[in-house]
Design a protein around this motif. Structure first.
Motif, PDB file in Angstrom:
ATOM      1  N   ILE A 226      -0.793   1.253  11.775  1.00 14.00           N
ATOM      2  CA  ILE A 226      -0.179  -0.081  11.709  1.00 14.00           C
ATOM      3  C   ILE A 226      -1.250  -1.106  11.319  1.00 14.00           C
ATOM      4  O   ILE A 226      -2.317  -1.187  11.938  1.00 14.00           O
ATOM      5  CB  ILE A 226       0.467  -0.474  13.048  1.00 14.00           C
ATOM      6  N   TYR A 227      -0.923  -1.890  10.285  1.00 15.36           N
ATOM      7  CA  TYR A 227      -1.819  -2.929   9.782  1.00 15.36           C
ATOM      8  C   TYR A 227      -1.201  -4.301  10.067  1.00 15.36           C
ATOM      9  O   TYR A 227       0.018  -4.453  10.121  1.00 15.36           O
ATOM     10  CB  TYR A 227      -2.016  -2.792   8.270  1.00 15.36           C
ATOM     11  N   GLU A 228      -2.063  -5.298  10.190  1.00 17.03           N
ATOM     12  CA  GLU A 228      -1.587  -6.666  10.417  1.00 17.03           C
ATOM     13  C   GLU A 228      -2.506  -7.653   9.710  1.00 17.03           C
ATOM     14  O   GLU A 228      -3.713  -7.446   9.620  1.00 17.03           O
ATOM     15  CB  GLU A 228      -1.554  -6.988  11.915  1.00 17.03           C
TER      16      GLU A 228
ATOM     17  N   TYR B 265     -10.139  10.736   5.138  1.00 16.34           N
ATOM     18  CA  TYR B 265      -9.033   9.771   5.065  1.00 16.34           C
ATOM     19  C   TYR B 265      -9.610   8.359   5.093  1.00 16.34           C
ATOM     20  O   TYR B 265     -10.333   7.984   6.014  1.00 16.34           O
ATOM     21  CB  TYR B 265      -8.072   9.977   6.236  1.00 16.34           C
ATOM     22  N   SER B 266      -9.302   7.571   4.070  1.00 20.38           N
ATOM     23  CA  SER B 266      -9.777   6.173   3.983  1.00 20.38           C
ATOM     24  C   SER B 266      -8.581   5.250   4.185  1.00 20.38           C
ATOM     25  O   SER B 266      -7.805   5.000   3.237  1.00 20.38           O
ATOM     26  CB  SER B 266     -10.432   5.902   2.633  1.00 20.38           C
ATOM     27  N   PRO B 267      -8.379   4.744   5.375  1.00 16.71           N
ATOM     28  CA  PRO B 267      -7.151   3.991   5.686  1.00 16.71           C
ATOM     29  C   PRO B 267      -6.967   2.706   4.882  1.00 16.71           C
ATOM     30  O   PRO B 267      -5.833   2.259   4.675  1.00 16.71           O
ATOM     31  CB  PRO B 267      -7.282   3.692   7.182  1.00 16.71           C
ATOM     32  N   MET B 268      -8.053   2.095   4.409  1.00 15.89           N
ATOM     33  CA  MET B 268      -7.925   0.822   3.681  1.00 15.89           C
ATOM     34  C   MET B 268      -7.877   1.008   2.167  1.00 15.89           C
ATOM     35  O   MET B 268      -7.798   0.030   1.425  1.00 15.89           O
ATOM     36  CB  MET B 268      -9.095  -0.090   4.038  1.00 15.89           C
ATOM     37  N   GLU B 269      -7.877   2.238   1.723  1.00 19.48           N
ATOM     38  CA  GLU B 269      -8.032   2.512   0.292  1.00 19.48           C
ATOM     39  C   GLU B 269      -6.951   1.866  -0.577  1.00 19.48           C
ATOM     40  O   GLU B 269      -7.229   1.327  -1.638  1.00 19.48           O
ATOM     41  CB  GLU B 269      -8.055   4.028   0.054  1.00 19.48           C
ATOM     42  N   THR B 270      -5.700   1.915  -0.146  1.00 21.84           N
ATOM     43  CA  THR B 270      -4.612   1.384  -0.989  1.00 21.84           C
ATOM     44  C   THR B 270      -4.006   0.089  -0.440  1.00 21.84           C
ATOM     45  O   THR B 270      -3.008  -0.406  -0.974  1.00 21.84           O
ATOM     46  CB  THR B 270      -3.486   2.432  -1.103  1.00 21.84           C
ATOM     47  N   ILE B 271      -4.594  -0.450   0.600  1.00 18.61           N
ATOM     48  CA  ILE B 271      -4.002  -1.602   1.286  1.00 18.61           C
ATOM     49  C   ILE B 271      -4.468  -2.918   0.660  1.00 18.61           C
ATOM     50  O   ILE B 271      -5.662  -3.150   0.457  1.00 18.61           O
ATOM     51  CB  ILE B 271      -4.356  -1.588   2.790  1.00 18.61           C
TER      52      ILE B 271
ATOM     53  N   PHE C 259       2.451  -3.897   8.410  1.00 16.57           N
ATOM     54  CA  PHE C 259       2.723  -2.808   7.462  1.00 16.57           C
ATOM     55  C   PHE C 259       2.437  -1.488   8.156  1.00 16.57           C
ATOM     56  O   PHE C 259       1.428  -1.357   8.868  1.00 16.57           O
ATOM     57  CB  PHE C 259       1.839  -2.954   6.220  1.00 16.57           C
ATOM     58  N   LYS C 260       3.320  -0.483   7.948  1.00 16.33           N
ATOM     59  CA  LYS C 260       3.136   0.828   8.565  1.00 16.33           C
ATOM     60  C   LYS C 260       2.933   1.888   7.483  1.00 16.33           C
ATOM     61  O   LYS C 260       3.671   1.928   6.489  1.00 16.33           O
ATOM     62  CB  LYS C 260       4.343   1.189   9.430  1.00 16.33           C
ATOM     63  N   GLN C 261       1.933   2.701   7.696  1.00 14.41           N
ATOM     64  CA  GLN C 261       1.641   3.801   6.778  1.00 14.41           C
ATOM     65  C   GLN C 261       1.719   5.114   7.557  1.00 14.41           C
ATOM     66  O   GLN C 261       1.067   5.266   8.596  1.00 14.41           O
ATOM     67  CB  GLN C 261       0.244   3.637   6.170  1.00 14.41           C
TER      68      GLN C 261
ATOM     69  N   GLY D 284       0.833  -1.201   0.000  1.00 14.64           N
ATOM     70  CA  GLY D 284       0.000   0.000   0.000  1.00 14.64           C
ATOM     71  C   GLY D 284       0.864   1.246   0.000  1.00 14.64           C
ATOM     72  O   GLY D 284       2.102   1.162  -0.043  1.00 14.64           O
ATOM     73  N   GLU D 285       0.228   2.399   0.020  1.00 11.88           N
ATOM     74  CA  GLU D 285       0.987   3.648   0.083  1.00 11.88           C
ATOM     75  C   GLU D 285       1.655   3.765   1.443  1.00 11.88           C
ATOM     76  O   GLU D 285       1.010   3.654   2.481  1.00 11.88           O
ATOM     77  CB  GLU D 285       0.058   4.849  -0.131  1.00 11.88           C
ATOM     78  N   GLU D 286       2.946   4.000   1.428  1.00  8.24           N
ATOM     79  CA  GLU D 286       3.683   4.106   2.676  1.00  8.24           C
ATOM     80  C   GLU D 286       3.513   5.483   3.318  1.00  8.24           C
ATOM     81  O   GLU D 286       3.671   5.621   4.538  1.00  8.24           O
ATOM     82  CB  GLU D 286       5.169   3.817   2.444  1.00  8.24           C
TER      83      GLU D 286
END
Length: 288
Positions: free
Chosen positions: A244-246, A206-212, A257-259, A194-196
């Motif tokens: 932070i995503y997991e 802000y859509s946190p899951m948009e590019t993940i 993953f950290k954005q 995703g976007e870093e």
């Protein structure tokens, strides 16, 4: 010797010696269990007497006038070239007893040992691997041979995903050998992309899951299983935030993953009153 009664128990025959209808003594004639790799025939007989052997399956005389020692034991060693096959019926007899006395046994197959255990083992990356876990070796004649197992080959590297083999070997007392191959699969952890770095202005959506997206070599697309374990973003406040995503695959492998989300302040240019970011980029979603 005059025998009155016979009785049988396994490979043993018991004979009751009589005189004038009175019991004098009980004698036994037996033959021990034999395996196809055996080179001797042993058993019990009447001390001082002789025994003879017959392979009734091969129709061969195996030994003549084999003496029984004072303790009632006899032993006959096969001559060079003689052999026994599994299933052969061996008869030992004593013709010195009136009416004859005989016992028999069937030659057993001397089986190779058996190695058992987990045929396929799955490991996560860098997981500890006990090469002897679940592996056992048993032999029909020699019993438990697990402590005599040898590892012929072990290519397992848990730091690298892939398929590996471990080969085990065991040898029994008759030099029968058995091998066992265990496949060890080191799984691959999933990947989150995703976007870093994301930049937004204050109060911008802000859509946190948009590019993940999340994918796994074994499980495929895992995007729907991605979780945000930390999302401190405050769109009303300028600053830099880390989301932070997991994701966890079916083998319990985890990926993180950290954005970085940067919230900036809107600036109005009065000569050209468009609303812009501090970075100088025009926000074309707003009108003058």
């Amino acid at each position: 010797m005059v025998v009155g009664n016979f009785s049988f128990q396994g490979n043993t025959v018991y004979a009751t010696e009589q005189s004038n209808d009175e019991k004098i003594d009980t004698h036994e004639l037996s033959i021990d269990s034999i395996q196809d790799k055996s080179r001797t025939i042993t058993g019990k007989g009447i001390p001082g007497y002789y025994v003879n052997f017959l392979n009734s399956t091969q129709r061969e005389q195996k030994g003549l006038n084999i003496p029984v020692d004072s303790e009632g034991n006899y032993s006959y060693s096969l001559a060079e070239g003689e052999h026994l096959n599994s299933g052969d019926v061996i008869i030992v007899f004593d013709s010195q007893v009136a009416g004859g006395l005989q016992a028999r046994t069937t030659v057993l197959e001397n089986k190779v040992p058996t190695i058992t255990g987990e045929e396929k083992t799955r490991l996560n990356p860098n997981q500890d691997f006990d090469v002897m876990s679940s592996i056992e070796a048993i032999d029909t004649e020699d019993g438990d041979l697990t402590n005599q197992l040898q590892i012929v080959s072990n290519t397992v590297d848990t730091s690298q995903s892939g398929s590996y083999e471990v080969i085990y070997k065991v040898t029994d007392l008759d030099n029968h050998e058995a091998t066992f191959t265990r496949t060890v699969i080191v799984t691959e952890a999933p990947i989150i992309t995703g976007e870093e770095k994301v930049e937004i202005t204050e109060n911008e959506t802000y859509s946190p899951m948009e590019t993940i997206h999340a994918t796994d070599k074994e499980d495929g697309d895992l995007t729907s299983r991605v979780k945000m374990i930390d999302n401190p973003v405050d769109i009303a406040k300028q600053g830099s935030y880390t989301v932070i995503y997991e994701v966890v695959d079916q083998d319990e492998n985890r990926a993180e993953f950290k954005q970085v989300v940067v919230v900036t302040k809107d600036i109005i240019n009065f000569e050209n009153p468009e609303v812009v970011k501090e970075t100088g980029k025009v926000n074309k979603n707003l009108k003058r």
